[in-house]
Motif scaffolding. Structure first.
Motif, PDB file in Angstrom:
ATOM      1  N   ARG A 267      16.695  41.421 -12.660  1.00 44.69           N
ATOM      2  CA  ARG A 267      16.341  41.516 -14.082  1.00 44.69           C
ATOM      3  C   ARG A 267      16.134  42.962 -14.539  1.00 44.69           C
ATOM      4  O   ARG A 267      16.764  43.409 -15.518  1.00 44.69           O
ATOM      5  CB  ARG A 267      15.110  40.661 -14.366  1.00 44.69           C
ATOM      6  CG  ARG A 267      15.371  39.159 -14.320  1.00 44.69           C
ATOM      7  CD  ARG A 267      14.060  38.376 -14.250  1.00 44.69           C
ATOM      8  NE  ARG A 267      13.203  38.660 -15.374  1.00 44.69           N
ATOM      9  CZ  ARG A 267      13.202  37.989 -16.524  1.00 44.69           C
ATOM     10  NH1 ARG A 267      14.054  36.984 -16.681  1.00 44.69           N
ATOM     11  NH2 ARG A 267      12.389  38.306 -17.496  1.00 44.69           N
ATOM     12  N   LEU A 271      18.644  45.490 -17.205  1.00 45.92           N
ATOM     13  CA  LEU A 271      18.145  46.228 -18.368  1.00 45.92           C
ATOM     14  C   LEU A 271      18.342  47.731 -18.187  1.00 45.92           C
ATOM     15  O   LEU A 271      18.717  48.436 -19.130  1.00 45.92           O
ATOM     16  CB  LEU A 271      16.671  45.904 -18.593  1.00 45.92           C
ATOM     17  CG  LEU A 271      16.358  44.466 -19.011  1.00 45.92           C
ATOM     18  CD1 LEU A 271      14.863  44.276 -19.201  1.00 45.92           C
ATOM     19  CD2 LEU A 271      17.098  44.105 -20.294  1.00 45.92           C
ATOM     20  N   VAL A 281      22.217  44.165 -24.581  1.00 46.52           N
ATOM     21  CA  VAL A 281      22.360  42.921 -23.826  1.00 46.52           C
ATOM     22  C   VAL A 281      22.087  41.766 -24.776  1.00 46.52           C
ATOM     23  O   VAL A 281      20.988  41.672 -25.339  1.00 46.52           O
ATOM     24  CB  VAL A 281      21.370  42.862 -22.641  1.00 46.52           C
ATOM     25  CG1 VAL A 281      21.428  41.486 -21.958  1.00 46.52           C
ATOM     26  CG2 VAL A 281      21.662  43.961 -21.639  1.00 46.52           C
ATOM     27  N   GLU A 283      21.177  38.219 -24.898  1.00 49.96           N
ATOM     28  CA  GLU A 283      20.603  37.214 -24.007  1.00 49.96           C
ATOM     29  C   GLU A 283      20.715  35.839 -24.661  1.00 49.96           C
ATOM     30  O   GLU A 283      20.029  35.543 -25.634  1.00 49.96           O
ATOM     31  CB  GLU A 283      19.133  37.536 -23.729  1.00 49.96           C
ATOM     32  CG  GLU A 283      18.454  36.481 -22.859  1.00 49.96           C
ATOM     33  CD  GLU A 283      16.959  36.728 -22.696  1.00 49.96           C
ATOM     34  OE1 GLU A 283      16.399  36.271 -21.685  1.00 49.96           O
ATOM     35  OE2 GLU A 283      16.351  37.369 -23.590  1.00 49.96           O
ATOM     36  N   LEU A 302      14.455  37.742 -20.890  1.00 47.78           N
ATOM     37  CA  LEU A 302      14.645  39.183 -20.694  1.00 47.78           C
ATOM     38  C   LEU A 302      14.005  39.984 -21.822  1.00 47.78           C
ATOM     39  O   LEU A 302      13.533  41.100 -21.617  1.00 47.78           O
ATOM     40  CB  LEU A 302      16.138  39.507 -20.625  1.00 47.78           C
ATOM     41  CG  LEU A 302      16.885  39.243 -19.327  1.00 47.78           C
ATOM     42  CD1 LEU A 302      18.347  39.638 -19.493  1.00 47.78           C
ATOM     43  CD2 LEU A 302      16.257  39.986 -18.166  1.00 47.78           C
ATOM     44  N   ALA A 303      13.999  39.408 -23.026  1.00 43.89           N
ATOM     45  CA  ALA A 303      13.464  40.120 -24.188  1.00 43.89           C
ATOM     46  C   ALA A 303      11.998  40.489 -24.006  1.00 43.89           C
ATOM     47  O   ALA A 303      11.519  41.468 -24.587  1.00 43.89           O
ATOM     48  CB  ALA A 303      13.642  39.273 -25.445  1.00 43.89           C
ATOM     49  N   ASP A 306      11.683  43.905 -22.348  1.00 47.89           N
ATOM     50  CA  ASP A 306      12.477  44.954 -22.995  1.00 47.89           C
ATOM     51  C   ASP A 306      11.616  45.691 -24.014  1.00 47.89           C
ATOM     52  O   ASP A 306      11.196  45.104 -25.016  1.00 47.89           O
ATOM     53  CB  ASP A 306      13.697  44.321 -23.675  1.00 47.89           C
ATOM     54  CG  ASP A 306      14.411  45.294 -24.594  1.00 47.89           C
ATOM     55  OD1 ASP A 306      14.528  46.476 -24.227  1.00 47.89           O
ATOM     56  OD2 ASP A 306      14.846  44.861 -25.686  1.00 47.89           O
ATOM     57  N   VAL A 311      17.665  44.385 -25.756  1.00 43.53           N
ATOM     58  CA  VAL A 311      18.013  42.959 -25.763  1.00 43.53           C
ATOM     59  C   VAL A 311      18.068  42.404 -27.176  1.00 43.53           C
ATOM     60  O   VAL A 311      17.146  42.594 -27.984  1.00 43.53           O
ATOM     61  CB  VAL A 311      17.002  42.150 -24.927  1.00 43.53           C
ATOM     62  CG1 VAL A 311      17.313  40.652 -25.007  1.00 43.53           C
ATOM     63  CG2 VAL A 311      17.019  42.616 -23.473  1.00 43.53           C
ATOM     64  N   HIS A 313      18.112  38.749 -28.487  1.00 44.23           N
ATOM     65  CA  HIS A 313      17.822  37.429 -27.924  1.00 44.23           C
ATOM     66  C   HIS A 313      18.362  36.335 -28.834  1.00 44.23           C
ATOM     67  O   HIS A 313      18.175  36.361 -30.044  1.00 44.23           O
ATOM     68  CB  HIS A 313      16.310  37.271 -27.763  1.00 44.23           C
ATOM     69  CG  HIS A 313      15.883  35.959 -27.161  1.00 44.23           C
ATOM     70  ND1 HIS A 313      15.767  35.770 -25.801  1.00 44.23           N
ATOM     71  CD2 HIS A 313      15.544  34.788 -27.737  1.00 44.23           C
ATOM     72  CE1 HIS A 313      15.371  34.530 -25.565  1.00 44.23           C
ATOM     73  NE2 HIS A 313      15.224  33.914 -26.728  1.00 44.23           N
TER      74      HIS A 313
END
Length: 478
Positions: A267, A271, A281, A283, A302-303, A306, A311, A313
């Motif tokens: 992960r 990033l 990215v 997501e 993932l957000a 970040d 990201v 999202h």
């Protein structure tokens, strides 16, 4: 809920009998049709609506249904062959072709013929959908003051706040834009982040609908292989260097189609690599609400990790509810948020307020968490049933990974197998499966099938579907 096959059969019967009635002649009452054809009132209503849409009957409130006057002869169709030149000539100098193959998407949207078991569906079976809760939420929403008024273009505040809390981390309601489902959000994000002709990095294999969206925007999907721990960071870094791409699209949780979950170790690497490349990215967190009962704690989006606005999202409620509850969000921080908003507004203005209000009512009701718990257990049972049946009846099909979330399994066929022949044989045997080819943006390394266990009626139908698939494989594999 009415059955599509019952409606189709009633429509066919009524069409066959229309000549018995004169023009403007009254058809039997709905109650008489219910008794005569032994169907539900809903089926009669749907059948009459279809006949009215085809111009064969006219319904008059309080009076009944009447045979319509025949329409005048329609003129012969014109010559549309000129469009082939118009649609392709301007694209001759495009950096990337804009012709789109939607077959990989349609395979999960089209209803199979009656009697065919649906292993290719992308949505919950009607028996798994929270129909009563959604109906009640829609009724309550309709009574809200201003429910039919113009909503804020970003979405109503209560819904944005609910989604922001669900994403967590640094994401706030101010970072959230309500969209008409996940597909619309992906389309908006790709168009906002990459110009036509640019490369966009995608997982391999990946969701065909995303590949179709990218190609429709004139982008070039570049595959980055995944394994059971998600995308491979070394190959991702290589792809950024080779292409100069500024976008990577991934599904870190229960990836479609492999079911892989991006590992804790990878992960931060993903990033970091994107940040060093000056890239975003996207997501696609599409099935977080379809976790299985035995999954254990889930990794956060993932957000939430970040802090630099890398990201974008995407998530949606559609997979966990109904294909018609098309409500999702884009969440992003920084200047990109304004670009996403601008494209969304130009494309569709806003998501209809009644749908947003109904969604707030639904997720705020006690029925929502009960529904998620129920689906979680039922999906686990269906996954186990399908896995056991495949291992027992089709051991030659490799099942490398069994996910603890989502709604499908990813099978590798024996090397040299004609994937299309297996899919065709399966349909003849009465089971619809999704071919693997549309999930690859380049040449696939091997033949595959994707089997969904969410769109079938139950565990008995899963077992019967595998029996039919066994017959199909016997035919296609020799």
């Amino acid at each position: 809920m009415y059955e599509r096959s019952s409606v189709a059969e009633l429509v066919k019967s009524l069409k066959a009998e229309l000549n018995r009635y004169p023009v403007d002649g009254k058809l039997p009452s709905s109650r008489a049709m219910v008794e005569s054809y032994r169907v539900s009132p809903v089926t009669v209503s749907r059948a009459l609506a279809q006949l009215a849409a085809e111009g064969l009957v006219v319904t008059r409130p309080g009076a009944g249904a009447f045979r319509a006057r025949p329409s005048e002869d329609t003129p012969a169709p014109g010559d549309t062959s000129w469009q082939e030149i118009a649609l392709s000539a301007d694209g001759a100098t495009d950096a990337a072709p804009r012709a789109v193959d939607a077959s990989g998407v349609l395979v999960t949207l089209a209803a199979p013929p009656p009697g065919v078991i649906e292993f290719n569906g992308g949505y919950l079976h009607a028996s798994l959908q929270p129909e009563r809760a959604m109906a009640a939420a829609l009724a309550r929403a309709g009574r809200r003051p201003g429910a039919w008024g113009r909503p804020p273009v970003d979405g109503i505040p209560e819904l944005r706040e609910w989604f922001a809390r669900g994403i967590g981390g640094p994401v706030t309601a101010a970072d959230v834009l309500v969209t008409a489902g996940g597909q619309s959000a992906l389309s908006t994000a790709l168009r906002a982040l990459a110009p036509p002709g640019a490369s966009v990095l995608v997982e391999s294999p990946t969701y065909p609908g995303m590949l179709a969206v990218a190609r429709a925007a004139g982008l070039r999907p570049v595959p980055v292989p995944v394994d059971p721990d998600g995308v491979r960071p070394g190959l991702l870094a290589d792809a950024f260097r080779a292409t100069g791409s500024r976008v990577f699209v991934c599904q870190p949780l229960f990836q479609n189609p492999t079911g892989a979950v991006l590992s804790d170790a990878r992960r931060p690497e993903v990033l970091r690599i994107a940040r060093e490349a000056g890239a975003f990215v996207i997501e696609d967190d599409f099935v977080r609400r379809l976790v299985h009962e035995d999954a254990g704690p889930l990794p956060r989006p993932l957000a939430t990790d970040d802090h630099d606005g890398v990201v974008v999202h995407v998530c949606s409620l559609t997979k966990a509810t109904s294909p018609s509850l098309r409500v999702g969000v884009l969440a992003a921080r920084g200047p990109v948020c304004e670009r996403l908003r601008s494209i969304q507004v130009v494309d569709s203005f806003f998501v209809p307020r009644p749908i947003q209000e109904a969604t707030v009512e639904l997720v705020g009701s006690p029925a929502w968490n009960r529904h998620l718990r129920s689906v979680s257990g039922k999906l686990k049972d269906r996954r186990n049933t399908l896995t056991a049946a495949l291992r027992s009846s089709l051991p030659e099909l490799d099942l490398p990974y069994i996910p603890s979330g989502g709604y499908h399994l990813w099978l590798r066929l024996p090397d040299g197998t004609d994937e299309a022949a297996v899919v065709s044989a399966a349909l003849r045997a009465g089971v619809a499966v999704a071919p693997g080819r549309p999930y690859f943006s380049a040449e696939p390394p091997a033949p595959h099938l994707r089997l969904s266990f969410a769109g079938v009626a139950g565990q008995g139908e899963i077992a019967e579907g595998v029996r039919r698939l066994r017959r199909a494989c016997d035919e296609a594999l020799g």
